[in-house]
Design a protein around this motif. Sequence first.
Motif, PDB file in Angstrom:
ATOM      1  N   LYS A 144       9.084 -66.416  70.144  1.00  0.00           N
ATOM      2  CA  LYS A 144       8.083 -65.330  70.115  1.00  0.00           C
ATOM      3  C   LYS A 144       8.360 -64.293  71.210  1.00  0.00           C
ATOM      4  O   LYS A 144       8.434 -63.090  70.950  1.00  0.00           O
ATOM      5  CB  LYS A 144       6.659 -65.895  70.326  1.00  0.00           C
ATOM      6  N   THR A 145       8.513 -64.797  72.438  1.00  0.00           N
ATOM      7  CA  THR A 145       8.745 -63.877  73.551  1.00  0.00           C
ATOM      8  C   THR A 145      10.068 -63.138  73.360  1.00  0.00           C
ATOM      9  O   THR A 145      10.167 -61.942  73.618  1.00  0.00           O
ATOM     10  CB  THR A 145       8.739 -64.650  74.888  1.00  0.00           C
ATOM     11  N   HIS A 146      11.072 -63.856  72.876  1.00  0.00           N
ATOM     12  CA  HIS A 146      12.372 -63.227  72.634  1.00  0.00           C
ATOM     13  C   HIS A 146      12.214 -62.030  71.685  1.00  0.00           C
ATOM     14  O   HIS A 146      12.679 -60.924  71.974  1.00  0.00           O
ATOM     15  CB  HIS A 146      13.333 -64.271  72.055  1.00  0.00           C
ATOM     16  N   PHE A 157       1.819 -57.650  73.809  1.00  0.00           N
ATOM     17  CA  PHE A 157       0.892 -58.546  74.494  1.00  0.00           C
ATOM     18  C   PHE A 157       1.244 -59.992  74.157  1.00  0.00           C
ATOM     19  O   PHE A 157       1.034 -60.458  73.043  1.00  0.00           O
ATOM     20  CB  PHE A 157      -0.538 -58.203  74.040  1.00  0.00           C
ATOM     21  N   ASP A 158       1.802 -60.685  75.150  1.00  0.00           N
ATOM     22  CA  ASP A 158       2.372 -62.021  74.912  1.00  0.00           C
ATOM     23  C   ASP A 158       1.348 -63.129  75.174  1.00  0.00           C
ATOM     24  O   ASP A 158       0.606 -63.063  76.155  1.00  0.00           O
ATOM     25  CB  ASP A 158       3.584 -62.197  75.854  1.00  0.00           C
ATOM     26  N   ASP A 159       1.341 -64.116  74.310  1.00  0.00           N
ATOM     27  CA  ASP A 159       0.490 -65.307  74.477  1.00  0.00           C
ATOM     28  C   ASP A 159      -0.993 -64.974  74.582  1.00  0.00           C
ATOM     29  O   ASP A 159      -1.689 -65.430  75.491  1.00  0.00           O
ATOM     30  CB  ASP A 159       0.931 -66.098  75.721  1.00  0.00           C
ATOM     31  N   VAL A 160      -1.447 -64.211  73.607  1.00  0.00           N
ATOM     32  CA  VAL A 160      -2.832 -63.728  73.643  1.00  0.00           C
ATOM     33  C   VAL A 160      -3.848 -64.876  73.656  1.00  0.00           C
ATOM     34  O   VAL A 160      -4.970 -64.724  74.143  1.00  0.00           O
ATOM     35  CB  VAL A 160      -3.090 -62.746  72.465  1.00  0.00           C
ATOM     36  N   ILE A 185      13.456 -74.484  70.485  1.00  0.00           N
ATOM     37  CA  ILE A 185      14.761 -73.875  70.793  1.00  0.00           C
ATOM     38  C   ILE A 185      15.006 -73.836  72.302  1.00  0.00           C
ATOM     39  O   ILE A 185      16.134 -73.915  72.766  1.00  0.00           O
ATOM     40  CB  ILE A 185      14.858 -72.477  70.152  1.00  0.00           C
ATOM     41  N   ARG A 186      13.928 -73.741  73.052  1.00  0.00           N
ATOM     42  CA  ARG A 186      14.108 -73.763  74.509  1.00  0.00           C
ATOM     43  C   ARG A 186      14.732 -75.098  74.922  1.00  0.00           C
ATOM     44  O   ARG A 186      15.667 -75.138  75.724  1.00  0.00           O
ATOM     45  CB  ARG A 186      12.766 -73.562  75.206  1.00  0.00           C
ATOM     46  N   GLU A 187      14.235 -76.187  74.336  1.00  0.00           N
ATOM     47  CA  GLU A 187      14.804 -77.514  74.664  1.00  0.00           C
ATOM     48  C   GLU A 187      16.216 -77.652  74.126  1.00  0.00           C
ATOM     49  O   GLU A 187      17.072 -78.262  74.760  1.00  0.00           O
ATOM     50  CB  GLU A 187      13.916 -78.612  74.082  1.00  0.00           C
TER      51      GLU A 187
END
Length: 472
Positions: free
Chosen positions: A177-179, A233-236, A337-339
């Motif tokens: 999402k952040t990407h 707006f990230d992680d609302v 995907i981070r892991e």
Amino acid sequence: MQVIFLWKTFFVIIIFHNVNRSIFLFKMTKSEFKDCWETVLAELTDKLGPLKVNTYIRPLIPYKLSDKEDKAILLLPKGGTMLLSMSKKYTADMEEALFKVLEKRYSVELTENTPRETEEPASPYTDDLNLDPRYTFENFVAGANNRLALAASLAVADGYSKHYNPLFIYAGSGLGKTHLMHAIGHYVIQNRPKKKVLYVSAETFINELILSIQSKSQQQFRNKYRKVDYLLFDDVQFIAGKKAAEEELFNTFEALHGANKQLVFTSDRPPKELGDFPERLISRFAWGIPVDIQTPDYETRMAILKNKTELEGYKVENHDNYVAVLDIIAQNIQSNIRELESALTRIVGQSSLTGEPITPALARKVLTDVFGTRKNELTPAFIKKKVASYYGLKTSDLESSKRSRNIAYPRQIAIYLIRELCPNYSLPKIGTFFGGRDHTTVLHSYEKIKSDLKENEDLKNQIDNLKAILDV
Ligand code: ADP
Ligand code: MG
């Protein structure tokens, strides 16, 4: 061309050094250095080719050109420590290219930390927006799981779709999402430079709001958020239940949406599950079409790992072993995907720390804590599949009657492993997995590998790798 470029973009201060001699001192701002660096990259690409430049040099962030010290300072991207040793090899090339472009000698310095600003006041350049330079559309691997979210993000970044306002992207943790959100930011900044972009995480938004209340500067706070073309707006979900922040976000939403400005939100769940939010916000989140990102399939996971390898410039000594390692990671880490990426980082890190080559065995060793214990029983079909892919063959090759050594030998290895690892299967039964070979052939294969193993180190390695891939 170059003269015009220099003239237009450089802020030139002339300093009279002494009576006889004067020197020109170019003072370049961060964004000008960035522009100039693009020219340097083009020079380097001519010389070194796109692969090396894109892998080892492009990820570096042009930070500052210091005329006092004749230094060009480049920052490693976040988490780019691995890159350092590879990029260093090209410093002479970078210096040469810089000289070609600027006609002045600078020594290139690569640094991990942001050096302290001494000369330039802080200015609102793109890198102060807190966008991770690696999170671009180019570095985002498209897969069936994220196709819609990617298409919607591109449409929004390009400004040609009004269906997604707001664009609401939801997915579990570590799915990109952040990407994607940063990618929208980078894209707009690069391609539509007149547009004002603001990226903020819910956490920062809340903190800034509290500060503005304490310092009675709420109007400033409001202006900051309401005078943009893109609000990312990230992680609302984090502002749920925080009344003042909800109220402020609602008003910001109304102001921006009313003025046809683009809003993008990410969240760990869809709007209708944001139960703690006021209804009027939830319904607004769903005005555009909410899009989700699913967990990636195996092919996408492998593609992401390969992409990461290129981006970080990992050195691959043994291609087969490396692919086997990626396979182990992709088989075992499926939903984050981070892991997935951090598993690879750990293995590569361990290898560069100890000098051990990157093998499936090392991967197993490093990752046992992540993988836990085996859930599935080993089956002949599974072993056959793994052996085939390890040797770059199809399962059907192993079942066929082909006798060439590059197929017959892996077939014998598969038979050996099945006999060793699946005690419930008889010799004739094993034969049925290999095109109906009879039990004497199966036994012969088994004995052959067993005896070869005694003297063939290379074979022993291969079997160890395969066992590691099979998690035994
Ligand atoms: P989220 O915000 O959903 O928790 P992130 O955007 O922080 O997840 O992604 C976690 C990591 O996975 C980042 O390093 C990101 O670059 C990487 N990543 C996620 N999806 C992809 C993709 N499709 N292609 C390449 N990298 C990805
Ligand atoms: Mg995130």
